[in-house]
Write a protein that holds these residues in place. Structure first.
Motif, PDB file in Angstrom:
ATOM      1  N   GLN A  60      -2.046  -3.071  -4.443  1.00  8.46           N
ATOM      2  CA  GLN A  60      -3.431  -2.378  -4.182  1.00  8.46           C
ATOM      3  C   GLN A  60      -3.788  -1.678  -5.506  1.00  8.46           C
ATOM      4  O   GLN A  60      -3.016  -0.814  -6.070  1.00  8.46           O
ATOM      5  N   SER A 108       0.871  -1.113  -0.006  1.00  5.09           N
ATOM      6  CA  SER A 108      -0.017   0.002   0.060  1.00  5.09           C
ATOM      7  C   SER A 108       0.941   1.169   0.017  1.00  5.09           C
ATOM      8  O   SER A 108       1.715   1.298   0.921  1.00  5.09           O
ATOM      9  N   HIS A 136      -6.094  -6.122  -5.707  1.00  2.00           N
ATOM     10  CA  HIS A 136      -4.691  -5.924  -6.009  1.00  2.00           C
ATOM     11  C   HIS A 136      -4.368  -6.485  -7.610  1.00  2.00           C
ATOM     12  O   HIS A 136      -5.329  -7.178  -7.944  1.00  2.00           O
TER      13      HIS A 136
END
Length: 189
Positions: A147, A3, A173
């Motif tokens: 992500q 992330s 993802h």
């Protein structure tokens, strides 16, 4: 799972070496540094994104695991984390040349920057440090699961998406890979 929503171009990966005021990205070699990296991951993935703790923590977080953890500090405050390891299963080589597919592949995971520090270049710093370490260890390419909301960040660093969108921890993802060049330059806009 990675992330990152950091878009700045700051690429320094070293910093001051004083304990209280250290700034930069470091390999987490002590238990305290590992705990600092884990605290950032908890804040980003568990608290902010709602990832179940049983999913966030795995065997690669154990003290004797063959994974390298990174922690980013700004004036002694832990603000970023990442993990690098050798994948235990064969990596999908979609989109890779024959030479790239034959090169050892490393996996980048758990890239996180504290919410209030995004946009300051810390994500780039973390990725630069991971890529530098991978090159030093003889890896020819890296793979990660990005992500989808931060795919553009990895696109700017030269990662290429392949395959369909899939879900990890309930979050969409996409698999991405990047061949590592010898000079360490990343493609950034």
């Amino acid at each position: 799972m990675t992330s990152e929503s950091d878009t700045a171009e700051d690429s320094a990966s070293d910093g001051e070496q004083t304990d209280a005021g250290r700034t930069g990205v470091f390999v987490a070699t002590s238990s305290a540094e590992r705990q600092d990296a884990f605290a950032v991951r908890r804040a980003v993935f568990v608290d902010e994104q709602g990832v179940d703790e049983e999913i966030e923590w795995d065997e690669h977080d154990e003290p004797d695991a063959a994974a390298t953890h990174f922690v980013a500090y700004d004036d002694g405050e832990p603000i970023g984390a990442a993990r690098f390891r050798v994948p235990s299963v064969d990596i999908d080589s979609a989109g890779a040349s024959t030479a790239e597919a034959a090169a050892p592949t490393g996996k980048v995971e758990r890239v996180a920057v504290a919410a209030d520090r995004r946009g300051e270049g810390w994500g780039v710093r973390l990725m630069d440090a991971v890529e530098e370490r991978a090159r030093e260890e003889g890896f020819g390419r890296l793979t990660l699961h990005a992500q989808t909301r931060v795919r553009d960040f990895y696109d700017r660093l030269g990662y290429v998406a392949h395959g369909d969108v899939f879900y990890e921890a309930g979050i969409p993802h996409v698999s991405m890979t990047k061949p590592l060049d010898d000079d360490g330059d990343s493609t950034r806009e």
